[in-house]
Design an enzyme around this catalytic site. Structure first.
Site, short mmCIF file in Angstrom:
data_model
loop_
_atom_site.label_atom_id
_atom_site.label_comp_id
_atom_site.label_asym_id
_atom_site.label_seq_id
_atom_site.Cartn_x
_atom_site.Cartn_y
_atom_site.Cartn_z
N HIS A 62 35.39 -16.42 50.06
CA HIS A 62 36.39 -15.50 50.61
C HIS A 62 36.18 -14.12 50.01
CE1 HIS A 62 39.54 -18.77 51.83
NE2 HIS A 62 38.29 -19.14 52.11
N GLU A 64 38.13 -12.03 48.42
CA GLU A 64 38.64 -11.83 47.06
C GLU A 64 37.77 -12.53 46.02
OE1 GLU A 64 42.32 -11.98 49.80
OE2 GLU A 64 40.40 -13.03 49.65
N CYS A 92 44.97 -16.14 50.25
CA CYS A 92 45.26 -17.55 50.46
C CYS A 92 45.53 -18.19 49.10
CB CYS A 92 44.07 -18.22 51.16
SG CYS A 92 42.64 -18.44 50.07
N CYS A 95 42.47 -17.97 46.70
CA CYS A 95 42.19 -16.61 46.22
C CYS A 95 43.27 -16.13 45.25
CB CYS A 95 42.04 -15.65 47.39
SG CYS A 95 40.56 -15.98 48.35
#
Length: 165
Positions: A62, A64, A92, A95
Site C-alpha cells: 500500500h 503508506e 486502512c 497501514c
C-alpha cells in the site's frame, strides 16, 4: 507503549496535494491503486510512494507502507519519530498499524473510509473482523505449540545485544 504526540508543525497542504497527485498519477499510469503517501521531517520530504499491490503482486504494498519502507531506508532507522505522513486517503487498518509501529508523529489524509468504499475499497469488513472473537472470524485461527513458541521470546529476553523496538 504508545504516547500521544503533539503536532510538531502546522500541516502543510502542499504535501497532501503531492500525495493526491502521486495517487492520481499511479492510477493513470496503470501502476496501481489510487493511494499514495508522503513522509516529511522538519518540512522536508523524506520519502514518497504510491500503491503497487498489483504490479508487485504484494498485498502489503500500500502507499503508506511503501512510503514508510522508503523513509526508513533513507534515514537508516526503523522508527520515524519526528516525521509526519500525508496520505491521499485515510489509512486502512494495516497501514494505520504500520504508522503506529513506525512511530510517526502525525497523520494527515485527504479522502476518508467512506470515499474509499464508494470507489470499491471498503475496509468495513476488516474493521468488523477485528472486533470479533477468534472463533467468529471468517479465517479460522487456532493457537498451537504455545510452550514451544515461547522459546523465541525467551531467546529475545535473554539476548544481550537485542535492539528494543
Amino acid at each position: 507503549m504508545y504516547r500521544r504526540y503533539a503536532l510538531l508543525n502546522q500541516p502543510n497542504p502542499a504535501h497532501l496535494r503531492r500525495a493526491i497527485a502521486l495517487a492520481t498519477e499511479n492510477v493513470l499510469s496503470g501502476k496501481g491503486g489510487p493511494f499514495a503517501a508522503v513522509i516529511v521531517r522538519d518540512g522536508e520530504v523524506i520519502a514518497e510512494a504510491a500503491n503497487s499491490v498489483t504490479t508487485s503482486n504484494d498485498p502489503t504494498a500500500h502507499g503508506e507502507v511503501n512510503a514508510i519502507r522508503a523513509a526508513c531506508k533513507a534515514l537508516g532507522t526503523f522508527t520515524l519519530t519526528g516525521c509526519e505522513i500525508y496520505s491521499s486517503c485515510e489509512p486502512c487498518p494495516m497501514c494505520l498499524a504500520a504508522i503506529y509501529w513506525a512511530r510517526l508523529d502525525a497523520l494527515y489524509y485527504g479522502s476518508n473510509q467512506q470515499d474509499a468504499a464508494r470507489a470499491g475499497f471498503d475496509d468495513a469488513y476488516l474493521y468488523d473482523e477485528l472486533r470479533k472473537v477468534y472463533a467468529d472470524r471468517s479465517i479460522p485461527s487456532q493457537q498451537l505449540l504455545q510452550a514451544d513458541a515461547w522459546e523465541c521470546f525467551s531467546a529475545w529476553i535473554d539476548h544481550p545485544a537485542k535492539v528494543d523496538y
